[in-house]
Design a protein around this motif. Structure first.
Motif, short mmCIF file in Angstrom:
data_model
loop_
_atom_site.label_atom_id
_atom_site.label_comp_id
_atom_site.label_asym_id
_atom_site.label_seq_id
_atom_site.Cartn_x
_atom_site.Cartn_y
_atom_site.Cartn_z
N PRO A 58 37.54 39.70 30.72
CA PRO A 58 38.86 39.89 30.12
C PRO A 58 38.72 40.49 28.73
CG PRO A 58 38.22 37.60 29.98
CD PRO A 58 37.10 38.31 30.68
N ALA A 82 29.45 34.15 30.00
CA ALA A 82 29.04 34.95 28.83
C ALA A 82 30.03 36.05 28.50
CB ALA A 82 27.66 35.54 29.08
N PRO A 134 33.07 37.59 25.96
CA PRO A 134 33.16 37.49 24.50
C PRO A 134 33.77 36.18 24.00
CG PRO A 134 33.74 39.68 25.19
CD PRO A 134 33.55 38.89 26.44
N ASN A 135 34.76 35.68 24.72
CA ASN A 135 35.40 34.45 24.24
C ASN A 135 35.00 33.23 25.06
OD1 ASN A 135 36.79 34.33 21.91
ND2 ASN A 135 38.81 34.15 22.86
#
Lengths: 514, 416
Positions: free
Chosen positions: B99, B154, B156-157
């Motif tokens: 996402p 893993a 980004p957020n």
């Protein structure tokens, strides 16, 4: 023995020729990859065309952009229960981080930024296949469009993440910048665009950003910042170019026949496509569906989601209010019962018009938006049209300049500029000062000016930004937005998806009040 | 084994293995230009084409690898059969779309090997065969349970949210995060309905600034959401996990046989302990549009009708009563008679005689699919699939067309 030697040599061969990974990275023979594109004038031009195409799509100028602006202004009222919930929430100031209308504008402008960045980077260095003239102009257009996107983003959301190159990996997202930093990028982009862009185009290229469009957007940016001096400089460049004048017929400013006329500085282009409207996510695809749904959304016959507010309807000068003349722009801006439409073949009656009525001059009557309405020449069911959205026009230049002159204390110049707009052949309103709009001092001139902008530019998506800057710089006598709560409603909430998916933005970074 | 006469067969089995899954589109790793794929009508000519790049590539893309190990046995005890199995499946390099924040400006997300996930499960099947002169039947029961847990993620957020739809509240509905089952429901929790202006005012007085508890238009009859982090204000940080679409266990029972000239079969199927996000209720009870309201709205809160869980009827849902919350989470358990049939076959000798040796066999039968469903789920059908085959939107009922109940009367004729 021979056999063993043979097998051994095969095995050794196998080891030495063992495959390397690059052989497996097959490149799609039917696709064009980023690093092999943008090698000639046509490809670079196609790159910037796609930025305009995104500006034009359903998530921005053909729908959600004008809704977001208008819903936050005092120009509109709900057309009735047909108004969808996210729109009603914006209209009532109870929108939140899940609002699909404002979120699609946020998303849309950032996609514009991304596409513009791709073009700016592709055109950054000289390439053998690309002529300098095209490269300069295309990069100038891309920087104009990126500036427009960030001007809207900074004004609507405040300090947003600032990307001056496109993200090369999923890790590329940024934290919020300050609003001032975003405006600074807008200003530097527009200065570069002003130098790079031509003043005019051939007929086939009408709709591309010009030098004067960059100057006007720069003036608008300076006005948001309260910098009247710099705004005035930019506006005077447009006036002294001598390229623009007010057109006689006020109707030509929002109809199809008047596109690209002498008053027009920048338009988002729509073209008749046999009634086809592109509802798709980014408005992409090669099917011809270049129409806008504006008429269907706003106009008398159609969904009529938003109607003019009683406030704007009653702001027009009228003999019944003691004005010397009733403003002809009223009749040219709204559909009313009894109006002829469809080239005179149909008559507006209440049974054709769904939803709420307005109260004008003490009378309850069903009134609807007429600007950008294609009803004047058709009556055919689902109303999309090829009418261009006039983003910038010369009357706005004159009124902004009048405002700058008034701020500088040049009353006579300010009044004269306003009176130019009022003297349009089809309008011919008596010049200021008038009985109801005396112009004896700065405040009175500002009041006349705010009235003049309200009625001249009604439903042209300038009111929301006018209110934002006037409020910020304390130019409003009364708060025009009924639900306004300070330290909240100045800005829209960042989409929850941005907070959830951007590792550099947390809930505490959300705009105040949300 | 011969010495143990009760056991007619016994098989112990165990295995371990690894499989790859490569549901990767062709050339998905490449950042492709969509050349001449959009139009902008400069000068009103619809022939001006544009090229764009709207999706990142991923040169690190590789197979999803699943390591499976299991241990089990098959046992026959005369008329009884038992089969049981314990298994573990660990998936590494889980293929999901990453996402991206809106601000990156990409229109779609690249596929990536974002994490690992583990499924552990238990399967049991029991069978019984009955034999006698007139009455022969067999009964098979199955029982499955599975537990899912995301081990690492893993992105980004470190989360993946999914399910956002403007017509269903405007917020994401599921979240995937390490330590939770994949795509668990994620949203706000309902804390009752504000019954009076005083209650709203008391809530607004919470917190350390003048910000309202929910928003300025909250009024009696609106839902009060739970302030999970206790800051006196409802925002994105007050969301929590609300359950999983995965059942605690599922089961089936199949009984079929013959009695004299009758034959019969019945198949029960059920799941227990799963949750469904009832999007139909968002539409039907949310009063977001002027149409498609269900009769639930007749029970909407009014000063006179306070004992209800349906909030007040108000245009524009100013309090966002329809945001993703446990209000729309329902128990998805059900028991369904999936198939049932009963038939009667006429004896062939008399038939041949009557029909002058033309018809040798006649069977009349009645059969039905989905004859009865026992469930507390209030939507159309508790068997909810994922809309658009999205891997992270399972168990969200966006108004899926329900399965039909069929009743079939039939005759089978056999000709000589």
């Amino acid at each position: 023995m021979k056999k063993i030697a043979f097998l051994t040599s095969i095995m050794i061969l196998g080891l030495t020729l063992s495959c390397n990974d690059e052989v497996l990275d097959k490149v799609n023979p039917n696709g064009v990859t980023l690093d092999t594109y943008f090698n000639n004038d046509a490809e670079l031009t196609a790159g910037v065309n796609a930025v305009y195409a995104l500006v034009q799509h359903n998530g921005l100028v053909s729908r959600e952009w004008f809704f977001t602006h208008d819903l936050r202004s005092d120009e509109v009222a709900t057309g009735g229960g047909q108004l969808e919930t996210p729109r009603a929430q914006l209209l009532n100031g109870v929108n939140d981080a899940g609002n699909s209308v404002s979120n699609s504008v946020f998303t849309g402008w950032f996609r514009v930024v991304h596409r513009a960045n791709v073009v700016i980077e592709a055109g950054a260095a000289a390439k053998p296949g690309i002529s300098d003239a095209v490269r300069t102009r295309v990069v100038g257009e891309a920087r104009f469009l990126r500036a427009w996107a960030y001007y809207e983003l900074a004004t609507l959301w405040g300090g947003v993440p600032l990307y001056t190159e496109y993200a090369k990996s999923v890790e590329g997202s940024k934290a919020r910048s300050s609003q001032q930093d975003v405006y600074n990028l807008v200003i530097s982009d527009l200065k570069a665009a002003e130098t790079a862009l031509p003043a005019t185009y051939t007929a086939a290229n009408l709709g591309r950003a010009t030098k004067h469009a960059a100057q006007m957007l720069l003036a608008r940016t300076y006005l948001q910042l309260g910098d009247y001096n710099n705004a005035k400089t930019e506006l005077q460049k447009i006036v002294s170019s001598g390229l623009y004048k007010l057109v006689d017929n006020y109707l030509d400013l929002t109809n199809e026949e008047g596109e690209f006329n002498a008053e027009s500085i920048f338009e988002v282009v729509y073209a008749p496509s046999g009634g086809a409207y592109n509802w798709g996510g980014d408005g992409d695809g090669t099917a011809v569906q270049e129409e806008t749904v504006r008429t269907q959304e706003y106009s008398a016959v159609g969904w009529r989601n938003l109607i003019p507010s009683n406030k704007i309807l009653n702001d027009y000068e009228r003999t019944s209010k003691g004005d010397a003349k009733s403003d002809p722009r009223f009749d040219m801006s709204y559909w009313k019962p009894g109006d002829k439409f469809n080239n005179g073949a149909s008559t507006m009656t209440d049974d054709r018009v769904q939803g709420n009525a307005s109260v004008v001059d003490g009378q309850t009557v069903k009134i609807s938006w007429r600007k950008y309405s294609v009803l004047y020449k058709v009556d055919n069911g689902f109303f999309t049209s090829g009418i261009n959205m006039r983003i910038m026009r010369y009357a706005d230049v004159l009124l902004m300049l009048a405002e700058c002159e008034n701020e500088a204390g040049n009353s006579a110049a300010a009044i004269s500029l306003m009176n130019q707009v009022r003297a349009r052949a089809s309008v011919q309103m008596p010049p200021y000062p008038t009985a109801n709009y005396p112009c004896n001092n700065k405040d009175e001139i500002l009041r006349a000016l705010q009235h003049e902008r309200f009625v001249e530019l009604a439903s042209e998506q300038v009111r929301n930004f006018d209110i934002l800057r006037w409020r910020k710089h304390k130019k409003l006598k009364t708060e025009p937005i009924s639900f306004f709560v300070a330290n909240k409603h100045e800005l829209l909430p960042l989409p929850q998806t941005e907070i959830d998916n951007n590792p550099n933005i947390e809930q505490k970074d959300q705009n105040p009040g949300y | 084994m011969k010495s143990i006469t009760a056991i007619s067969s016994l098989k112990l089995r165990a295995s371990i293995g690894q499989t790859g899954y490569n549901a990767i589109g062709d050339y998905d790793w490449q950042p492709l230009i969509s050349a001449n794929s959009t139009i902008y009508p400069f000068g009103n000519a619809t022939t001006n084409l544009g090229s764009y790049f709207n999706r990142l590539g991923n040169t690190g893309l590789s197979w999803e690898e699943t390591t499976m190990s299991n241990i089990g046995f098959d046992l026959s005890l005369g008329r009884f059969d038992i089969s049981a199995e314990l298994y573990k499946r660990k998936t590494d390099g889980l293929l999901l779309s990453v996402p991206l924040p809106e601000s990156l400006g990409f229109s779609s997300s690249p596929l990536a090997n974002v994490g690992s996930m583990q499924n552990t499960g238990f399967e049991l099947a029991l069978g019984y065969n009955h034999r006698s002169t007139d009455f022969n039947w067999s009964l098979t029961g199955t029982f499955d349970m599975i537990r899912n847990k995301v081990l690492s993620l893993a992105t980004p957020n470190a989360t993946i949210n999914s399910g956002n739809n403007a017509d269903f509240g405007g917020f994401d509905i599921t979240r995937t995060e390490a330590g939770q089952p994949i795509q668990s429901f994620y949203g706000w929790q309902v804390d009752g309905i504000f019954q009076s202006a005083a209650e709203v005012a008391a809530a607004n007085a919470l917190g350390n600034d003048n910000a309202p508890y929910q928003n300025a238009s909250t009024a009696p009859g609106d839902i009060r959401f739970k302030d999970l982090n206790g800051d006196g204000k409802i925002d994105g940080t007050d969301r929590t996990y609300l359950g999983s679409y995965l059942p605690k266990f599922s089961y089936g029972l199949n009984w079929g046989g013959t009695y004299k000239n009758f034959d019969f079969a019945i198949y029960f199927q059920g799941v227990q302990g799963n949750k469904i996000y009832n999007g139909v209720k968002v539409i039907g009870q949310g009063m977001l549009r002027l149409f498609n309201a269900s009769t639930d709205v007749l029970d909407a809160w009014t000063p006179q009708n306070t004992d209800t869980d349906v909030p007040r009827a108000v245009s524009g849902d100013p309090n966002q009563n329809t945001r993703t919350s446990d209000r729309f989470i329902e128990d998805g358990s059900y028991l369904r008679i999936k198939n049932v049939s009963i038939g009667y076959t006429f004896s062939s000798e008399s038939l041949k005689e009557i029909t002058n040796n033309v018809i040798s066999r006649v069977r009349v039968y009645v059969s039905s699919q989905n004859l009865l469903t026992f469930t507390k789920y209030s939507g159309f059908d508790p068997e909810v699939a994922s809309r658009g085959n999205n891997l992270l939107n399972n168990g969200i009922d966006y108004g899926q067309y329900p399965q039909a109940r069929t009743v079939l009367f039939g005759v089978n004729l056999g000709f000589n």
